[in-house]
Design a protein around this motif. Structure first.
Motif, PDB file in Angstrom:
ATOM      1  N   ALA A 231       0.822  -1.210   0.000  1.00  0.00           N
ATOM      2  CA  ALA A 231       0.000   0.000   0.000  1.00  0.00           C
ATOM      3  C   ALA A 231       0.858   1.262   0.000  1.00  0.00           C
ATOM      4  O   ALA A 231       0.559   2.237  -0.700  1.00  0.00           O
ATOM      5  CB  ALA A 231      -0.931  -0.011   1.214  1.00  0.00           C
ATOM      6  N   LEU A 232       1.924   1.265   0.786  1.00  0.00           N
ATOM      7  CA  LEU A 232       2.824   2.421   0.802  1.00  0.00           C
ATOM      8  C   LEU A 232       3.499   2.620  -0.555  1.00  0.00           C
ATOM      9  O   LEU A 232       3.680   3.758  -1.019  1.00  0.00           O
ATOM     10  CB  LEU A 232       3.882   2.243   1.892  1.00  0.00           C
ATOM     11  N   ARG A 233       3.891   1.523  -1.194  1.00  0.00           N
ATOM     12  CA  ARG A 233       4.500   1.600  -2.528  1.00  0.00           C
ATOM     13  C   ARG A 233       3.520   2.214  -3.515  1.00  0.00           C
ATOM     14  O   ARG A 233       3.880   3.069  -4.331  1.00  0.00           O
ATOM     15  CB  ARG A 233       4.908   0.189  -2.981  1.00  0.00           C
ATOM     16  N   ALA A 234       2.246   1.817  -3.427  1.00  0.00           N
ATOM     17  CA  ALA A 234       1.241   2.304  -4.361  1.00  0.00           C
ATOM     18  C   ALA A 234       0.920   3.782  -4.145  1.00  0.00           C
ATOM     19  O   ALA A 234       0.639   4.510  -5.104  1.00  0.00           O
ATOM     20  CB  ALA A 234      -0.037   1.479  -4.241  1.00  0.00           C
ATOM     21  N   SER A 235       0.986   4.229  -2.903  1.00  0.00           N
ATOM     22  CA  SER A 235       0.626   5.619  -2.623  1.00  0.00           C
ATOM     23  C   SER A 235       1.831   6.557  -2.706  1.00  0.00           C
ATOM     24  O   SER A 235       1.836   7.520  -3.473  1.00  0.00           O
ATOM     25  CB  SER A 235      -0.033   5.723  -1.246  1.00  0.00           C
TER      26      SER A 235
END
Length: 278
Positions: A231-235
């Protein structure tokens, strides 16, 4: 386990430790070492025994960038941190810029995509692509004496290894531009204050403090960590792949430019470069 003499790999108690091991060259990286590191991290993605990965360097540096003097001709410059050394003069005869940049980009993607926490233990300078590698990691524990440096502009180059995405994501565009355009050395304490790194500790406590964090991660909820990281990578790093592509194209153009040649000459001659914008 070992990744060769210049890359030490050890897997024990759920922790995969990857160590850049060229202390006499301040852990400057060849394309072969970059590829070996990428292989190691990629393989760990599917290895259930591995729950956390650490990256560090032997001696007094984390990594000072790409090695421009690789006698095997397997790497061209990835950054400007050592551009004054003999290999820079042999650039045209040894390998291609693509091999070095592509190997670095593959490692950055491996670090950011692997569904396990990756901890950089920065024991000294993290310069050039070494800075890019450290800032691609999920957590960064640094010694007080460490510093972070994007030295590319000093020899007429641009940051690569995803630094144009990972660094502004951490500290904002203004501070990232300051690092990239002015090639300022950022000491560990300032890097922590800016939000570039996770923690800074006294040099003699770095190994012990990092081990505590790594041990906690190794016994933590691995699946939850994987989803959190995804999720952090995507955001926060949604633009990383685009940045890597842009960096690659721009850096290859700059390698062919007169400013890069002048930057190398000036470094060798211990003078201020006279850039023309060409």
């Amino acid at each position: 386990m070992t990744g060769g003499p210049y890359l030490l790999v050890d897997d024990a108690d759920g922790v995969l430790r990857v160590v850049f091991n060229r202390p006499q060259r301040l852990n400057a990286l060849t394309a072969a070492v970059l590829r070996a590191a990428a292989d190691t991290v990629e393989e760990a993605a599917a290895d259930a025994r591995v729950r956390v990965i650490t990256l560090t360097g032997t001696g007094r540096a984390f990594c000072t960038g790409a090695d421009l003097t690789d006698a095997g001709g397997d790497i061209a410059p990835v950054d400007g941190s050592q551009a004054g050394e003999p290999g820079a003069r042999r650039y045209g005869a040894h390998g291609t810029a693509e091999s070095g940049i592509d190997a670095a980009n593959r490692l950055i993607r491996a670090i950011t995509d692997v569904p396990k926490p990756v901890v950089a233990v920065v024991n000294g300078p993290a310069a050039g692509v070494g800075c890019s590698i450290a800032t691609a990691c999920d957590l960064i524990w640094a010694a007080e004496s460490a510093y972070f440096l994007l030295a590319f502009a000093n020899v007429g180059l641009m940051p690569d290894g995803g630094a144009t995405a990972t660094i502004p994501a951490a500290i904002g565009r203004a501070r990232a531009a300051r690092m990239a355009l002015l090639a300022e050395r950022v000491p560990a304490q300032r890097a922590f204050h800016w939000g570039l790194i996770s923690a800074v500790v006294p040099d003699d406590q770095l190994a012990a403090e990092a081990d505590k964090v790594v041990a906690a991660l190794a016994t933590g909820p691995t699946a939850a960590y994987a989803e959190t990281k995804r999720a952090l990578r995507a955001s926060a790093l949604a633009g990383l792949d685009h940045a890597l592509s842009q960096e690659r194209a721009g850096q290859l153009r700059l390698f062919r430019g007169a400013d890069f040649a002048e930057g190398v000459r000036a470094f060798q001659e211990h003078r201020t470069p006279r850039f023309t914008g060409a």
